[in-house]
Design a protein around this motif. Structure first.
Motif, PDB file in Angstrom:
ATOM      1  N   SER A 550       0.798  -1.232   0.000  1.00 52.18           N
ATOM      2  CA  SER A 550       0.000   0.000   0.000  1.00 52.18           C
ATOM      3  C   SER A 550       0.825   1.274   0.000  1.00 52.18           C
ATOM      4  CB  SER A 550      -0.926   0.015   1.228  1.00 52.18           C
ATOM      5  OG  SER A 550      -0.159   0.021   2.425  1.00 52.18           O
ATOM      6  N   THR A 551       2.115   1.205   0.379  1.00 51.31           N
ATOM      7  CA  THR A 551       2.910   2.411   0.602  1.00 51.31           C
ATOM      8  C   THR A 551       4.255   2.291  -0.091  1.00 51.31           C
ATOM      9  OG1 THR A 551       1.873   2.607   2.791  1.00 51.31           O
ATOM     10  CG2 THR A 551       3.832   3.958   2.362  1.00 51.31           C
ATOM     11  N   LEU A 552       4.680   3.374  -0.743  1.00 55.61           N
ATOM     12  CA  LEU A 552       5.996   3.383  -1.383  1.00 55.61           C
ATOM     13  C   LEU A 552       7.096   3.398  -0.319  1.00 55.61           C
ATOM     14  CD1 LEU A 552       5.455   5.861  -4.355  1.00 55.61           C
ATOM     15  CD2 LEU A 552       5.936   3.419  -4.507  1.00 55.61           C
ATOM     16  N   ARG A 553       8.125   2.625  -0.523  1.00 53.57           N
ATOM     17  CA  ARG A 553       9.169   2.433   0.483  1.00 53.57           C
ATOM     18  C   ARG A 553      10.073   3.660   0.615  1.00 53.57           C
ATOM     19  NH1 ARG A 553      12.760  -1.981  -3.012  1.00 53.57           N
ATOM     20  NH2 ARG A 553      13.447  -0.527  -4.640  1.00 53.57           N
ATOM     21  N   LEU A 554      10.593   3.840   1.818  1.00 50.11           N
ATOM     22  CA  LEU A 554      11.619   4.843   2.095  1.00 50.11           C
ATOM     23  C   LEU A 554      12.977   4.186   2.340  1.00 50.11           C
ATOM     24  CD1 LEU A 554       9.712   7.310   4.445  1.00 50.11           C
ATOM     25  CD2 LEU A 554      10.591   7.804   2.182  1.00 50.11           C
ATOM     26  N   ASN A 555      13.023   2.858   2.281  1.00 49.86           N
ATOM     27  CA  ASN A 555      14.274   2.141   2.489  1.00 49.86           C
ATOM     28  C   ASN A 555      14.252   0.858   1.677  1.00 49.86           C
ATOM     29  OD1 ASN A 555      13.896  -0.453   4.423  1.00 49.86           O
ATOM     30  ND2 ASN A 555      12.328   1.102   4.860  1.00 49.86           N
TER      31      ASN A 555
END
Length: 790
Positions: A550-555
């Motif tokens: 559901s969410t684009l990664r930051l890592n």
């Protein structure tokens, strides 16, 4: 799609081998995946006539006396339930080869001699799904006029070469024999198609007096009906059964087989209803109602929804439009009046229905991809005439139709200059006109503009680019010269970012790591782990397929730990992986609302072969070309072990980190002790040395001296290195920490650090005095720093 080569040669005058045709078609846009001949590998299969039968007591076996045109009949033991005297059958003599390369031998069965084998179609290589239902569980009956002792291949058309075409979605026009014939005629010059016509002979009875049709949905372009009265249902002639089986379709009866034949010939799906089963003499085509049910021909009861198109009679669904007919109006041996349907249904609706019910059929596939709308009436007439020819009966007068739909050709314009520029050729007007003529397109030229009229059978052609492709195909891709791009004086090379990525990939793979690609989408919780980027604004999907995505990664690390867990669960407990990819952060300067894509590299190590120093060594090797690389203890990332984590700096710029996954985090991921590292590729690129200066390998031997110091526990290794470097001993080439000790004989609050100092000169061999002087200079600096020399 399977294409009978014998049938194709009836439609186009071909004098080339199937191999040559395959090569020509594959290089002009329609790939031929293979050519199959059913007779290949089979031998000594002949026609036999069963003269008499006698059962073997207490078994299902039958002793048959079979005439194979020899001096005497031969005796064969057969287990088929439909064996009987007076039929012509397939006989495999001793020494024969049947499907699977099985060799037939003489033998005894239940003490009775058997001199061969009476075969079913499956046993000579026919797939079970195309064997006629009457013979699905037994042997096959050959035509009564088959000559005893003849090879069976000609009676079953087994020497026919069947081409397997791989039809791409844009070339659905080739999902019919007429479409393939047009294609073959176009790719070979001076070839013409020859399609047979059938004349519809109508009775005085009007179709409109017996049936009416109403369409109550905008998903049906047109719906047409013809009626044939007084038909006699029975098996199709052998030639028709052979043709269907060679095309991969099971023969049913003379009426249904005609609809399947026309489907293959025209690409137009048809459906035959038993008119006598109608409770009302009117058909209504509409969207299904919620909760409505229909039992289809396969015996399954289907729960319909408003998305499905149904054919109804007296308010009841009798067919699932474009997909499958209903069981109540199926053509049976008792049927005498056939109502024949030909229609154009919306492809997207048919696709959704067939996918929902998992009913993929030859009909639904053609409606999904598109059909030749100009042939909807022609195919109906052809089928009606063919049914009257094969099943008897008379065709009632006229077609009952929902409207007077007529397919219209499409006009597309293009200039000669645009064609030549797109293809890199120098074609003239005559060349292009000849190609359009071969394709069956009428064209005119006005002021160097070609106006091409495309017939409805090629509904895939609507724009200029389609005409360019057609010219290229027919002209021949192999005739288009190879040319290098016209780039002027520009020399192509990798960008600095591409070079860095390649160098990073080479280094990590050289260290034994394997590249992985994790999902860019993850959960909101995992997205913000292992990062020092701003986490207050996350990029989430409005309609995610699942919460896990559901969410684009930051890592990159959280995705790699999922991969680690997956491997550990499957017994791969020694793992070294890396990923080069993008993370997505909102940094505040975006103007279009989209996050900034930041390139990163990360790796993960787990297993007995790896520890913190292995990970640190890989990092040092990765950054060996950078100046001023330093490691500093770090406790700012909650997901990493506070005592086994270091941030990595180049000068004063932090470029990444290396450390052990915190035991709590590891437990949450269900993994064992794992070490990870992550680096910002943009920061690495910005801090790359502008130029690498080559230095000669020293010709003189290096010498080493050990030194141990006592310092406060708060002092870091990097601080000691900075002091040693500040001593500016030119011959000092390497400093290596080899021991850290706290405990007995060391005061509380202190620790002992032991280093190996390597000295080497490029122009002479160092003396003991010179090395001693260097060590003295270093120890003096360390004492000034507050260290105690041990």
């Amino acid at each position: 799609m399977q294409v009978s080569y014998n049938w194709l040669k009836e439609l186009v005058d071909l004098d080339v081998s199937s191999h040559d045709l395959s090569e020509k078609m594959s290089t002009s846009g329609i790939e031929v995946e293979g050519v199959a001949v059913r007779a290949k590998g089979l031998s000594k299969l002949i026609v036999g006539e069963v003269l008499s039968t006698a059962g073997i007591p207490e078994t299902h076996l039958t002793i048959c006396q079979v005439d194979v045109a020899g001096e005497n009949p031969i005796q064969i033991v057969c287990g088929a339930p439909n064996i009987k005297a007076g039929i012509k059958v397939i006989v495999a003599l001793p020494g024969a080869r049947i499907a699977g390369n099985h060799k037939i031998k003489k033998g005894k069965i239940r003490g009775v001699e058997s001199l061969g084998m009476i075969c079913s179609l499956q046993e000579i290589g026919f797939p079970e799904n195309i064997v006629p239902k009457a013979y699905a569980d037994g042997i096959y009956y050959l035509p009564a006029d088959a000559v005893n002792g003849d090879e069976i291949f000609k009676y079953l058309d087994m020497t026919d070469e069947v081409l397997e075409l791989s039809i791409t979605p844009n070339r659905a026009d080739a999902l019919s024999m007429r479409g393939v014939a047009h294609e073959v005629a176009a790719i070979y010059e001076q070839k013409q198609v020859h399609f047979d016509d059938k004349t519809v002979v109508e009775s005085d009875q009007k179709t409109a007096d017996k049936i009416a049709v109403s369409v109550a949905t905008d998903r049906v372009v047109t719906y047409k009906l013809r009626m044939i009265e007084g038909v006699k249902i029975g098996p199709s002639p052998q030639w028709l059964q052979n043709r269907l089986m060679n095309e991969g379709i099971r023969p049913i009866n003379n009426v249904v087989d005609v609809t399947n034949f026309v489907l293959l010939y025209f690409g137009q799906p048809l459906h035959a209803f038993d008119y006598d089963q109608f409770d009302e003499k009117k058909i209504v085509v509409r969207q299904a109602e919620a909760g409505e049910r229909l039992t289809t021909l396969d015996g399954a009861e289907r729960d319909l929804t408003a998305e499905d198109i149904v054919i109804t009679v007296a308010g009841q669904a009798v067919a699932l439009a474009g997909v499958m007919g209903g069981a109540t109006t199926e053509i049976t041996a008792e049927s005498t009046t056939v109502l024949l349907e030909s229609a154009i249904f919306e492809g997207s609706s048919i696709r959704k229905t067939s996918q929902k019910f998992n009913l993929r059929s030859e009909s639904s596939a053609r409606f999904e991809k598109g059909i030749n709308q100009a042939d909807v009436g022609l195919a109906l007439d052809y089928a009606a005439a063919m049914i009257a020819e094969l099943a008897g009966g008379t065709i009632t007068s006229g077609i009952v139709s929902s409207n007077d739909f007529v397919a219209q050709p499409v006009s597309v314009k293009i200039t000669l200059d645009k064609l030549n520029r797109a293809l890199g050729l120098q074609l003239n007007q005559a060349d292009v006109l000849a190609i359009f003529d071969r394709l069956g397109f009428s064209s005119t030229v006005t002021q160097e503009i070609f106006e091409v009229t495309v017939p409805p059978r090629r509904w895939d052609i609507t724009i200029e680019a389609d005409l360019v492709e057609e010219v290229a195909r027919i002209y021949g891709y192999d005739r288009i010269p190879n040319t290098l791009p016209q780039a002027g004086n520009t020399i192509g090379e990798l960008t600095p970012a591409q070079k860095l990525r390649r160098a990073v990939r080479t280094t990590l793979e050289g260290a034994g790591l394997s590249e992985v690609i994790a999902y860019s989408l993850t959960t909101a919780e995992k997205a913000v782990q292992f990062t020092k980027l701003p986490t207050d604004t996350l990029t989430t999907l409005a309609m995610p397929m699942s919460e896990e995505r559901s969410t684009l990664r930051l890592n990159l690390i959280s995705g790699m730990l999922d991969i680690v867990r997956y491997n550990l669960a499957r017994g791969n407990d020694n793992l070294a992986v890396y990923e080069i990819g993008q993370v997505f952060a909102t940094l505040g300067h975006e103007t279009d609302g989209r996050p900034t894509e930041l390139p990163q590299v990360a790796f993960a190590l787990t297993g007995k072969s790896y520890d913190f120093y292995t990970a640190k060594g890989i990092v040092e090797n990765l950054l060996r070309a950078f100046d001023g690389v330093r490691f500093e203890a770090d406790q700012t990332i909650a997901e990493l072990h506070p005592g086994r984590t270091a941030r990595v700096l180049i000068g004063d710029v932090e470029v990444g980190f290396v450390g052990q996954v915190h035991p709590t985090t590891a437990q949450a991921y269900d993994i064992v002790e794992t070490y990870v590292a992550s680096f910002d590729l943009t920061a690495l690129l910005a801090n790359q040395p502008e130029q690498v200066i080559f230095t000669d390998i020293p010709k003189f031997q290096a010498s080493k001296r050990d030194i141990a110091i006592l310092v406060n526990r708060a002092i870091t290794h990097q601080e000691v290195l900075d002091v040693i470097e500040a001593s500016k001993v030119k011959t000092l080439t390497e400093v290596e920490l080899f021991d850290v000790y706290t405990g007995h004989n060391v005061s509380a609050g202190k620790k002992s650090l032991a280093y190996t100092l390597t000295f080497q000169s490029t122009d002479k061999q160092l003396t003991d005095d010179e090395m001693t002087a260097g060590v003295s200079k270093i120890t003096k600096r360390l004492v000034e720093f507050g260290a105690e020399i041990r």
